[in-house]
Design a protein around this motif. Structure first.
Motif, PDB file in Angstrom:
ATOM      1  N   HIS A  64       7.384   4.046   7.044  1.00  0.00           N
ATOM      2  CA  HIS A  64       7.904   4.341   5.848  1.00  0.00           C
ATOM      3  C   HIS A  64       8.926   2.618   6.385  1.00  0.00           C
ATOM      4  O   HIS A  64       9.571   2.114   5.938  1.00  0.00           O
ATOM      5  N   GLY A  65       9.708   2.879   7.741  1.00  0.00           N
ATOM      6  CA  GLY A  65      10.699   1.736   8.213  1.00  0.00           C
ATOM      7  C   GLY A  65       9.855   0.481   8.379  1.00  0.00           C
ATOM      8  O   GLY A  65      11.003  -0.198   8.128  1.00  0.00           O
ATOM      9  N   ALA A  66       8.711   0.805   8.741  1.00  0.00           N
ATOM     10  CA  ALA A  66       8.676  -0.441   8.976  1.00  0.00           C
ATOM     11  C   ALA A  66       8.493  -1.171   7.887  1.00  0.00           C
ATOM     12  O   ALA A  66       8.302  -3.122   7.457  1.00  0.00           O
ATOM     13  N   VAL A  67       7.155  -0.280   7.097  1.00  0.00           N
ATOM     14  CA  VAL A  67       7.483  -0.998   5.756  1.00  0.00           C
ATOM     15  C   VAL A  67       8.816  -2.001   4.962  1.00  0.00           C
ATOM     16  O   VAL A  67       8.777  -2.816   4.588  1.00  0.00           O
ATOM     17  N   SER A  68       9.720  -1.049   5.336  1.00  0.00           N
ATOM     18  CA  SER A  68      11.244  -1.213   4.315  1.00  0.00           C
ATOM     19  C   SER A  68      11.671  -2.347   4.953  1.00  0.00           C
ATOM     20  O   SER A  68      12.272  -3.378   4.285  1.00  0.00           O
ATOM     21  N   ARG A  69      11.721  -2.115   6.404  1.00  0.00           N
ATOM     22  CA  ARG A  69      12.055  -3.411   7.056  1.00  0.00           C
ATOM     23  C   ARG A  69      11.080  -5.188   6.747  1.00  0.00           C
ATOM     24  O   ARG A  69      11.918  -5.655   6.996  1.00  0.00           O
ATOM     25  N   ALA A  70       9.938  -4.671   6.771  1.00  0.00           N
ATOM     26  CA  ALA A  70       9.461  -5.617   6.645  1.00  0.00           C
ATOM     27  C   ALA A  70       9.271  -6.195   5.245  1.00  0.00           C
ATOM     28  O   ALA A  70       9.066  -7.707   5.003  1.00  0.00           O
ATOM     29  N   GLY A  71       9.570  -5.291   4.205  1.00  0.00           N
ATOM     30  CA  GLY A  71       9.037  -5.831   3.020  1.00  0.00           C
ATOM     31  C   GLY A  71       7.817  -6.603   2.645  1.00  0.00           C
ATOM     32  O   GLY A  71       7.706  -7.271   1.460  1.00  0.00           O
ATOM     33  N   ARG A  72       6.513  -6.311   3.191  1.00  0.00           N
ATOM     34  CA  ARG A  72       5.497  -6.292   3.050  1.00  0.00           C
ATOM     35  C   ARG A  72       4.373  -5.487   3.622  1.00  0.00           C
ATOM     36  O   ARG A  72       4.466  -4.597   4.777  1.00  0.00           O
ATOM     37  N   PHE A  73       3.114  -5.572   3.103  1.00  0.00           N
ATOM     38  CA  PHE A  73       1.864  -4.574   3.525  1.00  0.00           C
ATOM     39  C   PHE A  73       1.176  -4.815   2.943  1.00  0.00           C
ATOM     40  O   PHE A  73       0.476  -5.947   2.255  1.00  0.00           O
ATOM     41  N   CYS A  74      -0.216  -3.476   3.738  1.00  0.00           N
ATOM     42  CA  CYS A  74      -1.101  -4.365   3.163  1.00  0.00           C
ATOM     43  C   CYS A  74      -2.277  -3.731   3.047  1.00  0.00           C
ATOM     44  O   CYS A  74      -1.868  -2.550   3.741  1.00  0.00           O
ATOM     45  N   ILE A  75      -3.252  -2.945   2.045  1.00  0.00           N
ATOM     46  CA  ILE A  75      -3.816  -1.574   1.156  1.00  0.00           C
ATOM     47  C   ILE A  75      -5.020  -2.113   2.064  1.00  0.00           C
ATOM     48  O   ILE A  75      -5.546  -2.864   1.402  1.00  0.00           O
ATOM     49  N   ASN A  76      -5.884  -1.816   2.763  1.00  0.00           N
ATOM     50  CA  ASN A  76      -6.581  -1.571   3.346  1.00  0.00           C
ATOM     51  C   ASN A  76      -7.455  -0.651   3.183  1.00  0.00           C
ATOM     52  O   ASN A  76      -7.739   0.491   2.849  1.00  0.00           O
ATOM     53  N   LEU A  77      -8.539  -0.672   1.759  1.00  0.00           N
ATOM     54  CA  LEU A  77      -9.550   0.264   1.267  1.00  0.00           C
ATOM     55  C   LEU A  77     -10.649   0.384   1.942  1.00  0.00           C
ATOM     56  O   LEU A  77     -11.603   0.502   2.049  1.00  0.00           O
ATOM     57  N   LEU A  78     -11.036   1.698   2.675  1.00  0.00           N
ATOM     58  CA  LEU A  78     -11.254   2.047   3.359  1.00  0.00           C
ATOM     59  C   LEU A  78     -13.277   2.505   3.030  1.00  0.00           C
ATOM     60  O   LEU A  78     -13.318   2.979   1.822  1.00  0.00           O
ATOM     61  N   GLY A  79     -14.340   2.110   3.840  1.00  0.00           N
ATOM     62  CA  GLY A  79     -15.667   2.423   3.011  1.00  0.00           C
ATOM     63  C   GLY A  79     -15.757   3.943   3.793  1.00  0.00           C
ATOM     64  O   GLY A  79     -15.448   4.263   5.025  1.00  0.00           O
ATOM     65  N   THR A  80     -16.927   4.096   3.746  1.00  0.00           N
ATOM     66  CA  THR A  80     -17.352   5.361   4.006  1.00  0.00           C
ATOM     67  C   THR A  80     -18.363   5.417   5.711  1.00  0.00           C
ATOM     68  O   THR A  80     -17.927   6.678   6.501  1.00  0.00           O
ATOM     69  N   SER A  81     -18.573   3.965   6.197  1.00  0.00           N
ATOM     70  CA  SER A  81     -18.021   4.405   7.263  1.00  0.00           C
ATOM     71  C   SER A  81     -17.097   4.229   8.251  1.00  0.00           C
ATOM     72  O   SER A  81     -17.012   4.018   9.896  1.00  0.00           O
ATOM     73  N   GLN A  82     -16.218   4.656   8.157  1.00  0.00           N
ATOM     74  CA  GLN A  82     -14.787   4.293   8.569  1.00  0.00           C
ATOM     75  C   GLN A  82     -13.965   5.578   8.508  1.00  0.00           C
ATOM     76  O   GLN A  82     -12.996   4.971   9.099  1.00  0.00           O
ATOM     77  N   THR A  83     -14.359   6.399   8.568  1.00  0.00           N
ATOM     78  CA  THR A  83     -13.751   7.776   8.963  1.00  0.00           C
ATOM     79  C   THR A  83     -13.121   7.729  10.314  1.00  0.00           C
ATOM     80  O   THR A  83     -12.536   8.712   9.662  1.00  0.00           O
ATOM     81  N   GLY A  84     -13.355   7.013  11.445  1.00  0.00           N
ATOM     82  CA  GLY A  84     -12.550   6.843  12.158  1.00  0.00           C
ATOM     83  C   GLY A  84     -11.588   6.480  12.889  1.00  0.00           C
ATOM     84  O   GLY A  84     -10.534   7.035  13.385  1.00  0.00           O
ATOM     85  N   PHE A  85     -11.314   6.047  11.731  1.00  0.00           N
ATOM     86  CA  PHE A  85     -10.017   4.892  11.886  1.00  0.00           C
ATOM     87  C   PHE A  85      -8.820   6.482  10.954  1.00  0.00           C
ATOM     88  O   PHE A  85      -8.200   6.000  11.539  1.00  0.00           O
ATOM     89  N   VAL A  86     -10.012   7.153  10.065  1.00  0.00           N
ATOM     90  CA  VAL A  86      -8.754   7.894  10.425  1.00  0.00           C
ATOM     91  C   VAL A  86      -8.063   9.153  10.660  1.00  0.00           C
ATOM     92  O   VAL A  86      -7.107   9.279  10.313  1.00  0.00           O
ATOM     93  N   GLY A  87      -8.689   9.113  11.796  1.00  0.00           N
ATOM     94  CA  GLY A  87      -8.357   9.926  12.563  1.00  0.00           C
ATOM     95  C   GLY A  87      -7.480   9.494  13.371  1.00  0.00           C
ATOM     96  O   GLY A  87      -6.194  10.157  13.866  1.00  0.00           O
ATOM     97  N   LEU A  88      -7.739   8.283  13.988  1.00  0.00           N
ATOM     98  CA  LEU A  88      -7.074   7.270  14.780  1.00  0.00           C
ATOM     99  C   LEU A  88      -5.511   6.981  14.138  1.00  0.00           C
ATOM    100  O   LEU A  88      -4.251   7.058  14.441  1.00  0.00           O
ATOM    101  N   PHE A  89      -5.489   7.087  12.486  1.00  0.00           N
ATOM    102  CA  PHE A  89      -4.309   7.084  12.252  1.00  0.00           C
ATOM    103  C   PHE A  89      -3.469   8.412  11.829  1.00  0.00           C
ATOM    104  O   PHE A  89      -2.422   8.311  11.439  1.00  0.00           O
ATOM    105  N   SER A  90      -4.290   8.706  11.753  1.00  0.00           N
ATOM    106  CA  SER A  90      -3.333  10.659  11.409  1.00  0.00           C
ATOM    107  C   SER A  90      -2.922  11.007  12.607  1.00  0.00           C
ATOM    108  O   SER A  90      -2.232  12.176  12.257  1.00  0.00           O
ATOM    109  N   ASP A  91      -3.414  11.025  14.103  1.00  0.00           N
ATOM    110  CA  ASP A  91      -2.804  11.021  15.276  1.00  0.00           C
ATOM    111  C   ASP A  91      -1.941  10.893  15.685  1.00  0.00           C
ATOM    112  O   ASP A  91      -1.877   9.107  15.623  1.00  0.00           O
ATOM    113  N   SER A  92      -0.252  10.818  15.992  1.00  0.00           N
ATOM    114  CA  SER A  92       1.381   9.655  16.480  1.00  0.00           C
ATOM    115  C   SER A  92       0.682  10.018  17.584  1.00  0.00           C
ATOM    116  O   SER A  92       1.226   8.715  18.145  1.00  0.00           O
ATOM    117  N   THR A  93      -0.566  10.274  18.413  1.00  0.00           N
ATOM    118  CA  THR A  93      -0.604  10.097  19.436  1.00  0.00           C
ATOM    119  C   THR A  93      -1.062   9.715  20.517  1.00  0.00           C
ATOM    120  O   THR A  93      -1.610   8.738  21.171  1.00  0.00           O
TER     121      THR A  93
END
Length: 169
Positions: A64-93
């Protein structure tokens, strides 16, 4: 008197039945010049004139803070072969691991997943704070993908799990 916690729980249960897309929202935070991103399902077209998209981002998230400061963003529409990115981007660690793959490119300083079904590059034009989230309406400035005859296999959410979104035969 109505119990809002009960209502919120019932709404959450009902929304599990609403199929939705799975996307990654990405940007580059000008404070430190490092990429930021999150998984999002609250992504909708806002208008075709002008071409624009709306994303809802929890105000407590670092993205949220990064988008607010940058004023730009990209929406990357995922495909069925990209479920691994969901776990990677859901885990803050795993924040430091998110952009290490060679599947990332940069356009005008904004990271995008080159293997996504489509990438929608947006400039923030309007915002609305409501409850825990802020809605960012972004004018679409560039689209990658989506113009090929090759059928896409978009990734979705349904009943709290991944779903394949596709046409009925």
């Amino acid at each position: 008197m109505r119990d809002d916690r009960d209502l919120a729980g019932r709404l959450r249960s009902a929304l599990r039945r609403l199929p939705g897309p799975v996307s990654l929202i990405t940007t580059c935070d000008p404070q430190g010049d490092h990429p930021a991103g999150m998984v999002a399902s609250a992504v909708i077209p806002a208008s075709m004139e002008p071409p624009s998209m709306l994303v809802a981002i929890n105000r407590m998230s670092t993205t949220h803070g990064a988008v607010s400061r940058a004023g730009r963003f990209c929406i990357n529409l995922l495909g069925t072969s990209q479920t691994g990115f969901v776990g990677l981007f859901s885990d803050s660690t795993l924040r430091e691991e998110r952009f290490r793959s060679d599947e990332w490119g940069f356009a005008e300083g904004v990271p995008y997943l080159t293997s996504a079904c489509s990438n929608l590059f947006c400039r923030v034009d309007e915002t609305l704070v409501f409850g825990t989230h802020e809605m960012f309406v972004g004018t679409v400035e560039r689209v990658i993908g989506g113009d090929t005859q090759e059928p896409a296999e978009p990734l979705g959410w349904l009943e709290g799990d991944f779903a394949k979104l596709g046409r009925l035969d």
